[in-house]
Design an enzyme around this catalytic site. Structure first.
Site, PDB file in Angstrom:
ATOM      1  N   ASP A   1       5.121  33.727  53.237  1.00 47.97           N
ATOM      2  CA  ASP A   1       5.740  34.931  52.681  1.00 47.97           C
ATOM      3  C   ASP A   1       4.794  36.130  52.637  1.00 47.97           C
ATOM      4  OD1 ASP A   1       4.386  33.283  50.793  1.00 47.97           O
ATOM      5  OD2 ASP A   1       5.349  34.320  49.124  1.00 47.97           O
TER       6      ASP A   1
ATOM      7  N   GLU B   1       4.767  31.401  48.344  1.00 49.63           N
ATOM      8  CA  GLU B   1       3.484  31.115  47.695  1.00 49.63           C
ATOM      9  C   GLU B   1       3.143  32.224  46.714  1.00 49.63           C
ATOM     10  OE1 GLU B   1      -0.595  31.409  46.699  1.00 49.63           O
ATOM     11  OE2 GLU B   1       0.383  32.799  48.089  1.00 49.63           O
TER      12      GLU B   1
END
Lengths: 421, 421, 421, 421
Positions: free
Chosen positions: D89, D147
């Site tokens: 991400d 994350e």
């Protein structure tokens, strides 16, 4: 260097045997010193007491070394020269311990335990003198002035300490700290922080309290500076580095209705590396000068460096040897490694100037049961006053026993064994 | 009440004619008083000088009224009783004027011009005594102590001022201020602010400077409080209201490496209405107590009210009459209305207690040319020190001439005309 | 200029007689406008509604004057030209009134009552049109856009307002405010403050939230700046002057674990004199630039002036005449002088550009009983939301009645009397 | 567990031989991912790209594990199961790198290098598939979402990661960091800090910007809170402990002339021990609630815990074994121990949940020559943007080579040797 005392050396036990009989006398001495604290380089009464006692024990005593320092020497045949150091000065603190033997001098207090250091070194000197058959060499006991000002060790070195009394093979010393009084703590390597003390004067422009628009208000300027200085540690020092920046004093004005001309701040900085130290000092200067500009001050602030203690580095081998000797007499689990601590000391100057290994340790000042209870309750940081607090009050016992024992055992470890020669 | 002096009354001009000859003597008196400032209720030397001179002028003098106050009375036939007031005390300020006659007492300074007030009232008393043929009535000259502490006027009232020396028909007084020394300023109505002085002690928890985590740092607590107190005026007082909140003193700690136990702040608040005053006092309490909670302090702060001056209200008709009289002798354009000012005074207590109209005016202390140059350059707020500044230094001339003239003309205006009897 | 309506002129009463029948319709209009707020220069739906209604009343309507402004003219024979003004735009506020007719547009709200201004002017236009037999002259109704941005009045002037629709003999306007809704308030002279709006961008240096030592933290920089900006009013503006400095917005960063690159502050300043304005703007620049230096920022902050409203000055004679007319119909004690207020307005630009006298008044928006209860309880500042608050909610009645009545009576006062011709 | 590859194992060299030919393709992939960043749990395009490529390499691919995560498995005979992890991400950061392949999505940026992590893991998967003759066992490649939100690892575990794809014998992963791109760094033990993210809403009371006295100003409240939060690290955390508290976002209001109702702060806290974490969280709550009281807020602030990462603990033996394997291929001096770092990661959840040893290392992203020059000039903290900076821009080369090499060598070290069986 002499033969090391073995861990179970009966001569150490013999030397320490006399301590019990001395404890009453030593406790009285501790309380008397506590009641009569003296500021840096004004330790006159304290020095006189040291001279009187050390001479009575048979030492060759020289007062006035480094202004108010005292050196007591006992020559006892060929062997190592061991320097034992205690610092003597008190602090400008209003005592709030409520002790029966609290300071009788307004605004001065033994808030750092130097009274206990003097007591324990004198106690050890007596035991060592009494046990002179069991060791060989030369004891140089250094009662140093002005540790709090960071000037006493250098003053004694500059006054010929080593030329006049001999260069030591090792420098030993100890400091009381807020942990259980039956324990000793020592860290090899960088053990105590470097300290810088700064005085900062910020110049505003005074006026009647009702006309702030004609002033540059130094109280607001100083307050904003204190708040912004908090960001030095919170934002500019990497989290993995250890650093402290304290504004310990702020003084401006006398009454509410007069805006004063200036404010004075006292800062104290603790660091372990030159990099971090340099970054902090630069940040302080940037912030202080910038805040004066923000305030519209017409005169630049003045930043004066008052004193600076270097990092205290304990030699690894000296720590191992000394702590082994102390551990043998104090018992299992009574010697710990506290890691680096943020306190500072000028004892390192003695080791560096003498090019001798240094072993400087801490001994506890708290009643062990009180400490254990606070630890269990999670209230250590509230219940246990730290050094320099107006309520800092090491218990006489078992602190004196621990301090005298540790210093005596450490000295015997480094002196030559009597029988062995 | 006697017949008013007409604007062009030749008797006023005659009374003032003697001033020129006195100016050298009065300037010497001013400089001597300036060199020997005395704090509130300690005006012993000043009082002795007043007694000596007023007796020489022929007044009936009583020292020790309200501790260190002096009352000088001249009875001169039937007529109005006129109270003329000067305040006598100095301030705890370190003088920085560089004057040859600067304070000889360390840390004490006539930074508010009371030396000039005493000088001008004595100058007027001499002229009025010399002119006693031209007026009828009773002069009660009040040399008041402890104005800075807000306690002197009340102390004199409590000591029987009006019972012992008569209730006045009017109370007249004056104060020097930083505008041209040939001018007088007076505002009818609420003329001077109410003042409250507070002492605030914030309690933290001391510790060694290297161990802030064991402390509650009162220096940071006080600094945050000072910053937040700025929001009282900037956010909580309606913009159309007049209010000042000054933190004039902040004192915490002694040296950088000791986190102290507490910090002390001195606050001063100026307001013109009870509503605003109440809101500010409540905001201060909320902020101070809240900041202690933010800091995690274990002990509540202590907020002590030190002194409180009420609003000074000048009676409209008394102002009109008195200023007309002063304007006649000073000349066109020399009397202005400054609007309400933020300074405070306890002179209002004299008028209120006597139930007599009050007229309290300002006279200038700045060299007119210096003032005009600063005004033209737009640097008034930088170049002209205000009252309570360590550099506040009214010029002797024309300030003494203006002050003596104004006080004399005002007194004659309210005393009975000599011819009328 | 026409003959003034006498205070008891029956034609005014006759004109107002129709209001009762219109109230239901007007209340619906008010709630509809409130539910559909539009930001500055985006008042399209609002303008369409105005056009539709004014045309229905018989006015000659021109939309698109000054972008989204509307002008409605009614020519009614020879006589004075009277400009009646209402502003139309809403604010970027998230409404929290809980009203059934609350804003249906997220983040936009009629939090300043311009919906009520439009409603009342339309209500007055209908009454005036219906009463056209009783007056002579020319009504120029100005529905102004973008008052909140300080740009709409100037935009209409620049778009030929006076050239195209005639230069008025007087400019009349009104604004709702948080006092009882049956009252009107007007101050002659400097009535509304000057306003300056600034956008300030402070540049730091972004970094991962865990590594502040590699950043220059703009959040801390902005926070310190906000705190220091409080000292401008608290320390630098003389207490007798009126000034406000508000930091209304502060935006920096998006999430906790990223130190952003910059922070943006929105400032608003209210003053009544150029001196104070200049001093405040200089202090802001000094503080903002200085705080960037304190922070060690590598890039200078950017300070952008967004808009500036001049002081609104009501002409004294116009206020006297207009308020007398309004007082006659509202009744004794319903017209007050609020003194200068700290709000700002660009309506002054219309008067200044037309060289016509201005009379701009306030009318109340609070339920009179609710207001009286809060006043009695001393909780006005807590219970009565002020303009721009997310809870600002003028009651429809009696606010619409008061606003329509005041505007109609004022207009008739300045228009020529019908009978006189 | 299979037989370890020897340091000079020719099969490792053989596997890596194909990398040169892939570099062009991988660089293109990296730039494409960088140009198309996607926020946490929105990694749809990224996941599709992973699926497409991993299937092409011959892996068995499952998308949608833990919402947007992808698992790619290669079963290759009996042997150890090795989990290789990359996070996918991006962050809500406005990119300011000026790169030709900068983000095409406003306000979203791969400012933490996850694009590089995905690229390097795909590069390694291809090499490992091509070299399947030289190893035995099972590769479970985990492309984790979210994350940055601290939620992706847990989401995949909760979605049956180990039940569905097998429990690994070791968890391996890597992260790019601002040091020379030809180096790798790994610390055994507590390697990455625990992180807590908090959202704090402070409630004031909105008003028109000109009437602060009717408001409780949340901008001032938030600014004071930010300043006081600096004291948590500077005063309340022992200097020897490692902790960071960052206020990464502060959002209040929209324009200068409206005092808003509330302010929102985003905080991020990094710690290494539960004691320090608890003390900091308690201090934040005390300060935030206290500041609301200081401000006179009527509503309590809301403190919401957003996410919390535990400390990442690398297993000692796993670190020794993995770093030895990587050091063999990267060369002498290219593998260092950086000590604990203040960044945080949720990769530890994978190891803990699987009860498998974790080895998580850093690889460099800076051009080695640029880095060396900045180091020599002492300008590292100024010239080298850290992760999460809007200018964070790892160089493609040699970073991709280092990342693919390290991941491939580490995987082969833990997989079973092909020949040996």
């Amino acid at each position: 260097m002499g033969v090391s005392q073995s861990p179970s050396d009966p001569s150490v036990a013999a030397a320490l045997a006399g301590l019990d009989a001395d404890l009453g006398e030593l406790t009285g001495l501790y309380q008397d010193l506590h009641a009569h604290p003296e500021l840096s380089f004004a330790e006159h009464r304290t020095a006189a007491e040291i001279v009187r006692r050390a001479e009575a024990y048979g030492y060759d005593v020289t007062p006035g070394v480094g202004r108010t320092g005292v050196v007591a020497v006992l020559d006892n045949g060929e062997g190592p020269t061991v320097l034992l150091r205690a610092d003597c000065d008190a602090l400008p603190v209003v005592e709030r311990t409520g002790l029966s033997y609290a300071s009788r001098t307004d605004g001065v207090m033994h808030a750092c335990g130097h009274d206990l250091h003097v007591t324990c070194l004198l106690g050890a000197l007596k035991l060592l003198a009494d046990a002179r058959d069991s060791w060989r060499g030369r004891i140089v006991a250094v009662f140093q002035p002005a540790e709090e000002a960071g000037q006493g060790a250098q003053a004694m070195v500059d006054d010929g300490l080593f030329e006049r009394f001999g260069t030591p093979d090792v420098v030993l010393g100890q400091h009381v700290a807020p942990f259980p009084a039956d324990m000793v703590a020592c860290h090899a390597g960088a053990a105590f922080a470097a300290t810088d003390s700064l005085k900062i004067v910020m110049y505003g422009k005074g006026a009647h309290g009702s006309r702030p628009e004609t002033s540059v208000d130094p109280v607001v300027m100083a307050a904003a500076t204190v708040m912004r200085l908090q960001t030095v540690v919170s934002r500019e020092v990497p989290a993995g580095e250890t650093a402290v920046l304290t504004v310990g004093s702020l003084r401006a004005g006398t009454v509410g209705n007069i805006i004063p001309d200036e404010a004075e701040l006292g800062l104290n900085i603790r660091t372990y590396t030159e990099d971090v130290r340099a970054r902090i000092l630069a940040a302080i200067e940037r912030i202080v000068r910038g805040e004066a500009q923000v305030a519209g001050a017409e005169r630049e602030p003045e930043i004066t460096a008052l004193d600076a203690f270097p990092v205290v580095v304990n030699e690894e081998a000296a720590v191992a040897r000394t702590m082994a000797a102390i551990g043998t007499v104090l018992g299992d689990g009574k010697v710990i490694d506290p890691g680096p601590v943020t306190g500072s000391e000028d004892v390192g100057i003695l080791g560096t100037a003498a090019k001798a290994p240094l072993c400087y340790w801490l001994f506890g000042g708290c009643d062990p049961e009180t400490y254990a209870a606070a630890a269990a309750a999670g209230t250590l940081h509230r219940d246990i006053p730290s050094n320099h607090s107006p309520r800092f009050a090491p218990v006489a016992e078992p602190a004196i026993t621990t301090g005298v024992t540790a210093m005596t055992a450490a000295a015997l470890e480094w002196l030559g064994g009597g029988e062995a020669e």
